[in-house]
Design a protein around this motif. Structure first.
Motif, PDB file in Angstrom:
ATOM      1  N   ILE A 117       0.860  -1.193   0.000  1.00 29.06           N
ATOM      2  CA  ILE A 117       0.000   0.000   0.000  1.00 29.06           C
ATOM      3  C   ILE A 117       0.889   1.233   0.000  1.00 29.06           C
ATOM      4  N   GLN A 118       0.528   2.215  -0.802  1.00 26.94           N
ATOM      5  CA  GLN A 118       1.340   3.442  -0.899  1.00 26.94           C
ATOM      6  C   GLN A 118       1.086   4.378   0.284  1.00 26.94           C
ATOM      7  N   PRO A 119       2.166   4.941   0.844  1.00 31.31           N
ATOM      8  CA  PRO A 119       1.981   5.936   1.913  1.00 31.31           C
ATOM      9  C   PRO A 119       1.818   7.329   1.311  1.00 31.31           C
ATOM     10  N   VAL A 168       7.029   4.272 -15.411  1.00 23.00           N
ATOM     11  CA  VAL A 168       7.602   2.923 -15.245  1.00 23.00           C
ATOM     12  C   VAL A 168       7.143   2.240 -13.947  1.00 23.00           C
ATOM     13  N   TYR A 169       6.282   2.926 -13.212  1.00 29.23           N
ATOM     14  CA  TYR A 169       5.717   2.398 -11.961  1.00 29.23           C
ATOM     15  C   TYR A 169       5.305   0.919 -12.061  1.00 29.23           C
ATOM     16  N   PRO A 170       4.567   0.506 -13.113  1.00 30.29           N
ATOM     17  CA  PRO A 170       4.118  -0.895 -13.151  1.00 30.29           C
ATOM     18  C   PRO A 170       5.262  -1.912 -13.231  1.00 30.29           C
ATOM     19  N   ALA A 175       8.219  -6.097 -10.180  1.00 30.07           N
ATOM     20  CA  ALA A 175       9.402  -6.544  -9.431  1.00 30.07           C
ATOM     21  C   ALA A 175       9.030  -6.871  -7.986  1.00 30.07           C
ATOM     22  N   ASP A 176       8.191  -6.021  -7.379  1.00 30.00           N
ATOM     23  CA  ASP A 176       7.762  -6.252  -5.985  1.00 30.00           C
ATOM     24  C   ASP A 176       7.216  -7.671  -5.822  1.00 30.00           C
ATOM     25  N   ILE A 177       6.396  -8.020  -6.774  1.00 33.45           N
ATOM     26  CA  ILE A 177       5.659  -9.290  -6.681  1.00 33.45           C
ATOM     27  C   ILE A 177       6.576 -10.474  -7.015  1.00 33.45           C
ATOM     28  N   VAL A 196      -5.435  -7.638  -3.791  1.00 35.29           N
ATOM     29  CA  VAL A 196      -5.561  -6.227  -4.183  1.00 35.29           C
ATOM     30  C   VAL A 196      -7.030  -5.918  -4.487  1.00 35.29           C
ATOM     31  N   GLY A 197      -7.332  -4.619  -4.587  1.00 33.37           N
ATOM     32  CA  GLY A 197      -8.644  -4.191  -5.054  1.00 33.37           C
ATOM     33  C   GLY A 197      -8.691  -4.238  -6.574  1.00 33.37           C
ATOM     34  N   ASP A 198      -9.872  -3.993  -7.083  1.00 33.83           N
ATOM     35  CA  ASP A 198     -10.124  -4.100  -8.514  1.00 33.83           C
ATOM     36  C   ASP A 198      -9.219  -3.206  -9.388  1.00 33.83           C
ATOM     37  N   ASP A 199      -8.856  -2.033  -8.864  1.00 35.77           N
ATOM     38  CA  ASP A 199      -8.091  -1.078  -9.687  1.00 35.77           C
ATOM     39  C   ASP A 199      -6.672  -1.556 -10.010  1.00 35.77           C
ATOM     40  N   GLN A 200      -6.205  -2.616  -9.344  1.00 31.78           N
ATOM     41  CA  GLN A 200      -4.838  -3.108  -9.586  1.00 31.78           C
ATOM     42  C   GLN A 200      -4.776  -4.282 -10.568  1.00 31.78           C
ATOM     43  N   LYS A 201      -5.952  -4.666 -11.057  1.00 31.13           N
ATOM     44  CA  LYS A 201      -6.043  -5.837 -11.949  1.00 31.13           C
ATOM     45  C   LYS A 201      -5.120  -5.706 -13.171  1.00 31.13           C
ATOM     46  N   ARG A 224     -14.210  -2.543  -4.992  1.00 30.93           N
ATOM     47  CA  ARG A 224     -14.255  -1.196  -5.567  1.00 30.93           C
ATOM     48  C   ARG A 224     -15.243  -0.348  -4.778  1.00 30.93           C
ATOM     49  N   ILE A 225     -14.746   0.261  -3.716  1.00 33.77           N
ATOM     50  CA  ILE A 225     -15.570   1.170  -2.918  1.00 33.77           C
ATOM     51  C   ILE A 225     -15.486   2.535  -3.591  1.00 33.77           C
ATOM     52  N   MET A 226     -16.642   3.162  -3.800  1.00 31.87           N
ATOM     53  CA  MET A 226     -16.644   4.392  -4.579  1.00 31.87           C
ATOM     54  C   MET A 226     -16.599   5.638  -3.686  1.00 31.87           C
ATOM     55  N   LYS A 281     -13.545   5.870  -7.909  1.00 37.02           N
ATOM     56  CA  LYS A 281     -13.246   5.067  -6.711  1.00 37.02           C
ATOM     57  C   LYS A 281     -12.869   5.974  -5.536  1.00 37.02           C
ATOM     58  N   MET A 282     -13.158   5.508  -4.338  1.00 37.62           N
ATOM     59  CA  MET A 282     -12.727   6.234  -3.146  1.00 37.62           C
ATOM     60  C   MET A 282     -11.203   6.195  -3.136  1.00 37.62           C
ATOM     61  N   SER A 283     -10.572   7.379  -2.984  1.00 36.21           N
ATOM     62  CA  SER A 283      -9.116   7.413  -3.126  1.00 36.21           C
ATOM     63  C   SER A 283      -8.472   8.312  -2.086  1.00 36.21           C
ATOM     64  N   LYS A 284      -7.295   7.846  -1.580  1.00 32.75           N
ATOM     65  CA  LYS A 284      -6.590   8.658  -0.587  1.00 32.75           C
ATOM     66  C   LYS A 284      -5.974   9.901  -1.210  1.00 32.75           C
ATOM     67  N   SER A 285      -5.869   9.941  -2.541  1.00 33.84           N
ATOM     68  CA  SER A 285      -5.266  11.126  -3.155  1.00 33.84           C
ATOM     69  C   SER A 285      -6.301  12.118  -3.699  1.00 33.84           C
TER      70      SER A 285
HETATM   71  P1  TYM Z   1      -2.854   1.762  -3.401  1.00 34.06           P
HETATM   72  O1  TYM Z   1      -1.903   2.263  -2.380  1.00 34.06           O
HETATM   73  O2  TYM Z   1      -3.495   2.761  -4.314  1.00 34.06           O
HETATM   74  O3  TYM Z   1      -4.009   0.958  -2.707  1.00 34.06           O
HETATM   75  C1  TYM Z   1      -3.738  -0.087  -1.803  1.00 34.06           C
HETATM   76  C2  TYM Z   1      -4.740  -1.205  -1.976  1.00 34.06           C
HETATM   77  O4  TYM Z   1      -6.078  -0.731  -1.724  1.00 34.06           O
HETATM   78  C3  TYM Z   1      -6.912  -1.076  -2.823  1.00 34.06           C
HETATM   79  N1  TYM Z   1      -7.899   0.006  -2.999  1.00 34.06           N
HETATM   80  C4  TYM Z   1      -9.224  -0.162  -3.018  1.00 34.06           C
HETATM   81  N2  TYM Z   1     -10.011  -1.256  -2.910  1.00 34.06           N
HETATM   82  C5  TYM Z   1     -11.351  -1.075  -2.969  1.00 34.06           C
HETATM   83  N3  TYM Z   1     -11.940   0.148  -3.134  1.00 34.06           N
HETATM   84  C6  TYM Z   1     -11.195   1.270  -3.261  1.00 34.06           C
HETATM   85  N4  TYM Z   1     -11.771   2.450  -3.402  1.00 34.06           N
HETATM   86  C7  TYM Z   1      -9.773   1.146  -3.204  1.00 34.06           C
HETATM   87  N5  TYM Z   1      -8.755   2.040  -3.267  1.00 34.06           N
HETATM   88  C8  TYM Z   1      -7.612   1.330  -3.149  1.00 34.06           C
HETATM   89  C9  TYM Z   1      -5.982  -1.158  -4.021  1.00 34.06           C
HETATM   90  O5  TYM Z   1      -6.533  -1.946  -5.049  1.00 34.06           O
HETATM   91  C10 TYM Z   1      -4.751  -1.786  -3.386  1.00 34.06           C
HETATM   92  O6  TYM Z   1      -4.899  -3.189  -3.315  1.00 34.06           O
HETATM   93  N6  TYM Z   1       0.050  -0.137  -7.043  1.00 34.06           N
HETATM   94  C11 TYM Z   1      -0.491  -0.365  -5.715  1.00 34.06           C
HETATM   95  C12 TYM Z   1       0.563  -0.591  -4.655  1.00 34.06           C
HETATM   96  C13 TYM Z   1       1.548  -1.666  -4.933  1.00 34.06           C
HETATM   97  C14 TYM Z   1       1.314  -3.056  -4.881  1.00 34.06           C
HETATM   98  C15 TYM Z   1       2.560  -3.672  -5.152  1.00 34.06           C
HETATM   99  C16 TYM Z   1       0.179  -3.839  -4.618  1.00 34.06           C
HETATM  100  C17 TYM Z   1       2.865  -1.482  -5.246  1.00 34.06           C
HETATM  101  N7  TYM Z   1       3.465  -2.693  -5.363  1.00 34.06           N
HETATM  102  C18 TYM Z   1       2.708  -5.068  -5.174  1.00 34.06           C
HETATM  103  C19 TYM Z   1       0.341  -5.225  -4.666  1.00 34.06           C
HETATM  104  C20 TYM Z   1       1.576  -5.829  -4.936  1.00 34.06           C
HETATM  105  C21 TYM Z   1      -1.314   0.847  -5.304  1.00 34.06           C
HETATM  106  O7  TYM Z   1      -1.151   1.933  -5.800  1.00 34.06           O
HETATM  107  O8  TYM Z   1      -2.169   0.617  -4.266  1.00 34.06           O
END
Ligand code: TYM
Length: 331
Positions: free
Chosen positions: A10-12, A126-128, A133-135, A145-150, A184-186, A194-198
């Protein structure tokens, strides 16, 4: 199911939301008893958009403490900072060299985050490859992960396959682990996003550390649809459907049960109770969070987690470099 390797991050990059909790963290906790788990705070990813150093430090520690507060047990799962395991940066570079511009350009997260900006960092592009690599560094089988990472997971699978094909079997091809409900919480102000921390509009997201009054205020102001019936109908009632999902996820009740309770009562009564459901669901996590932050225990947890992660990461990185033709180092 036999024991699998599980990794997620999860990103800080802001305050964690209820979406992060329901879509991801809750599943981290669910998987830790059966599997070998690695959960990290992906600080190297967070800097793909500008971060204030002091804010990055605070948010990083906060996310690590939230992992523990949400129920991840550091005795079972390794909890660590991505930047404390050097293999991420190094394998990230190797994966970048295997990635095509075209496939990176197709990533919707890149398109969303770069849209309308004239100075877009190359790191964001190049983030992806770093995420792959992380995985792959842990030969992870499952990635919750949530749906947005598919889409990122699909690219990771492609890169693993490409590497294995070119240089011989090295990486496990991972599977995404996406929950059937709650993936996918909106946003509270617009159910098409989607609901987003940013999101700069604080009212759009419930933060895991919001006070009970902040939660009540945000839910009372949450957008609703025309009409007054509390019915799950994503097409015609997207806003209420999202609130119903949140209610169901936080209470453990089914959508049908909740609909029956509010039959004929209108949105007001439903939202009032929803606020209490969310407050109650977050209360234990918030209490534990305060304890962990004041104890200072997180630093030992992160040190131990990084040590465990490094053992696995070093081994995979060495194998990958050797397969690619790098000379072994003397060490
Ligand atoms: P990040 O930091 O945006 O979100 C962290 C996780 O929360 C899930 N998520 C949600 N799920 C449901 N509803 C939402 N509204 C919602 N918002 C966020 C995301 O799907 C995620 O699972 N790229 C990743 C971080 C990452 C990562 C990885 C994940 C980097 N390396 C390796 C898995 C494996 C990201 O930006 O997540």
């Amino acid at each position: 199911m036999s024991q699998l390797r599980v990794l997620s991050g999860i990103q800080p990059s802001g305050k964690l939301t209820l979406g992060n909790y329901i879509g991801a963290m809750r599943n981290f906790v669910a998987l830790q008893d059966e599997h070998e788990c690695f959960f990290m705070v992906v600080d190297l990813h967070a800097i793909t958009v500008p971060q204030e150093p002091a804010a990055l430090r605070e948010q990083s520690e906060a996310v690590a403490a939230l992992f523990v507060a949400a129920g991840i047990d550091p005795a079972k799962a390794a909890i660590f900072m991505q930047s404390h395991v050097h293999g991420h940066s190094e394998l990230g570079w190797l994966m970048t060299t295997l990635s095509y511009m075209g496939e990176l350009e197709r990533m919707t997260q890149f398109k969303d985050k770069s849209e309308g900006k004239d100075a877009v960092g190359a790191g964001l592009f190049v983030y992806p490859a770093l995420m792959a690599a992380d995985i792959l560094l842990y030969n992870s089988n499952l990635v919750p992960v949530g749906d947005d990472q598919k889409q990122h997971l699909e690219l990771t699978r492609d890169l693993a396959g490409r590497f294995n094909h070119k240089f011989g079997d090295t990486f496990v091809v991972p599977e995404p682990f996406i929950p059937k409900v709650g993936a996918r919480i909106m946003s509270l102000d617009d159910a098409s996003k989607k609901m987003s921390k940013s999101n700069p509009n604080a009212g759009s997201a419930i933060s895991l550390l919001d006070s009970p009054d902040e939660i009540r205020k945000k839910i009372s102001r949450a957008k609703t649809d025309l009409g007054r019936e509390v019915i799950f109908d994503v097409q015609n009632k997207p806003e209420i459907s999202n609130l119903l999902s949140i209610y169901a996820q936080c209470s453990g009740q089914t959508i049908e049960q909740i609909q029956a309770t509010y039959d004929g009562q209108g949105y007001g009564a439903f939202k009032k109770d929803l606020a209490e459901v969310v407050v109650n669901a977050l209360e234990p996590l918030q209490r534990k969070y305060t304890d962990i932050r004041s104890s200072g225990a997180i630093h030992d947890i992160l040190r131990d987690g990084a040590e465990r992660a490094n053992v696995v990461a070093d081994k995979t990185l060495r194998a990958a470099k050797e397969a690619m033709g790098f000379l072994p180092s003397a060490r």
